[in-house]
Design a protein around this motif. Structure first.
Motif, mmCIF file in Angstrom:
data_model
loop_
_atom_site.group_PDB
_atom_site.id
_atom_site.type_symbol
_atom_site.label_atom_id
_atom_site.label_comp_id
_atom_site.label_asym_id
_atom_site.label_seq_id
_atom_site.Cartn_x
_atom_site.Cartn_y
_atom_site.Cartn_z
ATOM 1 N N ALA A 122 0.829 -1.207 0.000
ATOM 2 C CA ALA A 122 0.000 0.000 0.000
ATOM 3 C C ALA A 122 0.862 1.256 0.000
ATOM 4 C CB ALA A 122 -0.931 -0.007 1.209
ATOM 5 N N LEU A 123 1.944 1.254 0.780
ATOM 6 C CA LEU A 123 2.825 2.429 0.816
ATOM 7 C C LEU A 123 3.480 2.673 -0.536
ATOM 8 C CD1 LEU A 123 4.447 1.943 4.323
ATOM 9 C CD2 LEU A 123 2.895 3.798 3.625
ATOM 10 N N LEU A 124 3.840 1.615 -1.241
ATOM 11 C CA LEU A 124 4.397 1.781 -2.578
ATOM 12 C C LEU A 124 3.360 2.410 -3.511
ATOM 13 C CD1 LEU A 124 6.706 1.446 -4.560
ATOM 14 C CD2 LEU A 124 6.045 -0.957 -4.838
ATOM 15 N N CYS A 125 2.122 1.999 -3.397
ATOM 16 C CA CYS A 125 1.055 2.609 -4.201
ATOM 17 C C CYS A 125 0.852 4.067 -3.814
ATOM 18 C CB CYS A 125 -0.242 1.826 -4.049
ATOM 19 S SG CYS A 125 -0.201 0.197 -4.837
ATOM 20 N N VAL A 126 0.900 4.373 -2.524
ATOM 21 C CA VAL A 126 0.777 5.763 -2.082
ATOM 22 C C VAL A 126 1.887 6.601 -2.704
ATOM 23 C CG1 VAL A 126 0.968 7.303 -0.073
ATOM 24 C CG2 VAL A 126 -0.473 5.261 0.049
ATOM 25 N N ARG A 127 3.102 6.094 -2.693
ATOM 26 C CA ARG A 127 4.219 6.830 -3.288
ATOM 27 C C ARG A 127 4.000 7.052 -4.781
ATOM 28 N NH1 ARG A 127 9.742 4.876 -0.356
ATOM 29 N NH2 ARG A 127 10.596 6.395 -1.825
ATOM 30 N N MET A 128 3.465 6.060 -5.460
ATOM 31 C CA MET A 128 3.187 6.204 -6.897
ATOM 32 C C MET A 128 2.121 7.264 -7.132
ATOM 33 S SD MET A 128 3.087 2.313 -8.244
ATOM 34 C CE MET A 128 4.219 1.104 -7.611
ATOM 35 N N LEU A 129 1.046 7.193 -6.366
ATOM 36 C CA LEU A 129 -0.035 8.160 -6.534
ATOM 37 C C LEU A 129 0.400 9.557 -6.141
ATOM 38 C CD1 LEU A 129 -3.058 6.114 -5.134
ATOM 39 C CD2 LEU A 129 -2.407 6.437 -7.530
ATOM 40 N N ASP A 133 0.430 14.358 -6.887
ATOM 41 C CA ASP A 133 -0.576 14.796 -5.926
ATOM 42 C C ASP A 133 0.148 15.418 -4.727
ATOM 43 O OD1 ASP A 133 -2.379 14.845 -3.698
ATOM 44 O OD2 ASP A 133 -3.628 13.324 -4.673
ATOM 45 N N ASP A 134 0.193 16.744 -4.698
ATOM 46 C CA ASP A 134 0.944 17.450 -3.654
ATOM 47 C C ASP A 134 0.411 17.166 -2.253
ATOM 48 O OD1 ASP A 134 2.577 18.531 -5.597
ATOM 49 O OD2 ASP A 134 1.510 20.447 -5.684
ATOM 50 N N LYS A 135 -0.893 17.040 -2.116
ATOM 51 C CA LYS A 135 -1.473 16.768 -0.799
ATOM 52 C C LYS A 135 -1.034 15.396 -0.294
ATOM 53 C CE LYS A 135 -5.858 16.595 1.701
ATOM 54 N NZ LYS A 135 -6.537 15.326 1.843
ATOM 55 N N LEU A 136 -1.085 14.403 -1.160
ATOM 56 C CA LEU A 136 -0.671 13.059 -0.769
ATOM 57 C C LEU A 136 0.834 13.015 -0.510
ATOM 58 C CD1 LEU A 136 -1.754 10.243 -0.214
ATOM 59 C CD2 LEU A 136 -1.459 9.712 -2.645
ATOM 60 N N THR A 137 1.607 13.770 -1.279
ATOM 61 C CA THR A 137 3.046 13.860 -1.030
ATOM 62 C C THR A 137 3.309 14.402 0.368
ATOM 63 O OG1 THR A 137 3.587 14.138 -3.359
ATOM 64 C CG2 THR A 137 5.210 14.948 -1.774
ATOM 65 N N ALA A 138 2.602 15.451 0.746
ATOM 66 C CA ALA A 138 2.781 16.047 2.078
ATOM 67 C C ALA A 138 2.409 15.039 3.171
ATOM 68 C CB ALA A 138 1.952 17.313 2.209
ATOM 69 N N GLU A 139 1.338 14.290 2.958
ATOM 70 C CA GLU A 139 0.925 13.287 3.944
ATOM 71 C C GLU A 139 1.965 12.181 4.061
ATOM 72 O OE1 GLU A 139 -3.105 11.880 3.341
ATOM 73 O OE2 GLU A 139 -3.745 13.915 2.833
ATOM 74 N N TYR A 140 2.536 11.774 2.937
ATOM 75 C CA TYR A 140 3.557 10.734 2.974
ATOM 76 C C TYR A 140 4.831 11.253 3.651
ATOM 77 C CZ TYR A 140 6.441 6.785 1.845
ATOM 78 O OH TYR A 140 7.259 5.692 1.966
ATOM 79 N N GLU A 141 5.200 12.493 3.369
ATOM 80 C CA GLU A 141 6.374 13.086 4.014
ATOM 81 C C GLU A 141 6.174 13.174 5.528
ATOM 82 O OE1 GLU A 141 6.814 16.714 1.787
ATOM 83 O OE2 GLU A 141 8.030 15.720 0.246
#
Length: 164
Positions: A122-129, A133-141
């Motif tokens: 799932a984390l690999l998919c989050v990184r791909m998405l 997607d700046d919002k998702l990038t911020a959440e992952y960071e």
């Protein structure tokens, strides 16, 4: 935001797939869970993958054990990234699943995470998405920063208690 498809070869894979659902929930990433087998429902699996992009998916997690060909079947029918999640089985404890996934032919890439490593899939998919997607990038960071903080806190606690 695109969603993630989680395709299991069998309903019995659900317990191994569940951490992927929980991880995606934590990031607010929508997903669909399906049971489509590379061997029992190959036409339906291929059709799902073939239409996945137009149906709003950005990545696919293929959850399978034993002769774990699901990731390859899905990858052959889509241009989306496919992440294979090999699951442990009573036969070779998941090594059979890994060895079924790894030898993909040239031109049909499938990413593979560790046996039962649903959260990493799932984390690999989050990184791909998150790539667009700046919002998702911020959440992952933030997720990465939180892991770092926890590790450093654990280090400090154990150093204080056990260093002489």
């Amino acid at each position: 935001m695109r969603k993630v498809a989680i395709v299991m070869g069998s309903k019995s894979d659900f317990d191994k797939a569940k951490p992927a659902l929980e991880t995606l929930d934590g990031f607010g990433v929508k997903y669909t869970l399906r049971v489509l087998s590379a061997h029992r429902t190959p036409d339906e699996a291929a059709e799902f993958a073939h239409t996945a992009r137009q149906n709003g998916y950005g990545a696919i997690i293929a959850v399978a054990g034993k002769a774990a060909h699901l990731g390859g079947v899905l990858a052959a029918a889509t241009t989306l990234p496919v992440v294979a999640l090999p699951v442990s089985t009573s036969f070779l404890d998941g090594l059979d699943s890994v060895l079924s996934i790894l030898p993909m032919p040239s031109g049909i890439p499938v990413a593979v995470v560790g046996v039962n490593a649903a959260a990493n899939a799932a984390l690999l998919c989050v990184r791909m998405l998150a790539a667009d997607d700046d919002k998702l990038t911020a959440e992952y960071e933030k997720y990465v920063a939180d892991m770092r903080s926890k590790t450093l806190a654990d280090d400090a606690q154990l150093c204080e208690k056990y260093s002489k």
